[in-house]
Design an enzyme around this catalytic site. Sequence first.
Site: not given
Ligand code: NAP
Length: 313
Positions: A52, A57, A204, A207, A215, A226
């Site tokens: 995705d 981005y 989305y 985590l 962690k 953040r």
């Molecule tokens: N449609 C929308 O409006 C929208 C909005 C937000 C996101 N998204 C999509 O959703 C994806 C994910 O959402 P998100 O970016 O908000 O965050 P998320 O997946 O909730 O959290 C990502 C963060 O969690 C930590 N992490 C990830 N995998 C891990 C693991 N296996 N073990 C430990 N920590 C882990 C990392 O933190 P650290 O950096 O502290 O290591 C990473 O930066 C985005 O990349 C994007 O593709 C879409």
Amino acid sequence: MKYAQLGRSDLVVSRVCFGCWQLSPKFWGEIDLEQWREALDVALDLGVNFIDTADAYGDGFAESSLGEWLESRKCRDRVIIATKFYHNFEIPDERVPDTSYDYIIRECEASLKRLKTDYIDLYQIHAWDPLTRPEEVAAALTRLRKEGKVRWFGVSNLNADQIRMYSQYFEITSLQPLYNMLDRQVEEHELPVCLEKRIGVLTYSTLARGLLTGKYTPETTFTDHRANSPRFQGETFKRILDAVNSLQPIAEKHGLTIAQLAVRWVLTHPAVTTAIVGVKKREHIETIVDAAEDILPARDWWKAASIVAHAKA
Ligand SMILES: NC(=O)c1ccc[n+]([C@@H]2O[C@H](COP(=O)([O-])OP(=O)(O)OC[C@H]3O[C@@H](n4cnc5c(N)ncnc54)[C@H](OP(=O)(O)O)[C@@H]3O)[C@@H](O)[C@H]2O)c1
């Protein structure tokens, strides 16, 4: 890796999806591109076939980086690419929502070029644009599909009424909502609409931007976006961390880490097709994929939800 059909489409996607927002320096700071490409390689090896991203981005940076990886690994036919449009960033620092006919057509071409591909598997409207009539959006999408540039359409951040309204004008394959143990608002209206209409769901912030991994400690500080979020500061941060640590016995019972439990928790909801996880390095994806092997028993799903709900009180 487990796979599932996305909505009524012919896309069969892995239940963990590789999220690319982390390639947005304005939000996440600079990340190591070598490590990021390695994470994609590992993801592919582990059976993750769903990626995705979005045009916005890094104002095209995430798509261009992904395009270079796709070309260098010659793996376009092995992955399902979901990208998005909505933010018109043609004028630097003047981002505005834009789902006009001309912009969609122009922006799709730009995404195809950056991604170094001639088709997008899932083209998603990033959010709701109140200023464009649905007929106009639908006309652009119909043209893109006819030209073979886009296979299926999805929406993101829309409420139930908006989903119902758009679905009268074009077929919606998927919804991409904010959904995790801390953010459950879509359970009331949007997820039921998805079940009713057989619309697939990509969660989305699965985590909660890292909060649901167990962690961090109260001493952890953040230098990215953040740092400005109330959830990552002071008493709120501590309360959430305490609750998240209390999930440990449930995670252990299932042989999971807390991060895996958070992913399995969203995948347990019957409307959810795949959990997007934001990845910067191989460990992020490598340590998470096992979460998709099963779902939680209802009793533990409710128990985990109520532990985290106390953190919000
Ligand atoms: N449609 C929308 O409006 C929208 C909005 C937000 C996101 N998204 C999509 O959703 C994806 C994910 O959402 P998100 O970016 O908000 O965050 P998320 O997946 O909730 O959290 C990502 C963060 O969690 C930590 N992490 C990830 N995998 C891990 C693991 N296996 N073990 C430990 N920590 C882990 C990392 O933190 P650290 O950096 O502290 O290591 C990473 O930066 C985005 O990349 C994007 O593709 C879409």
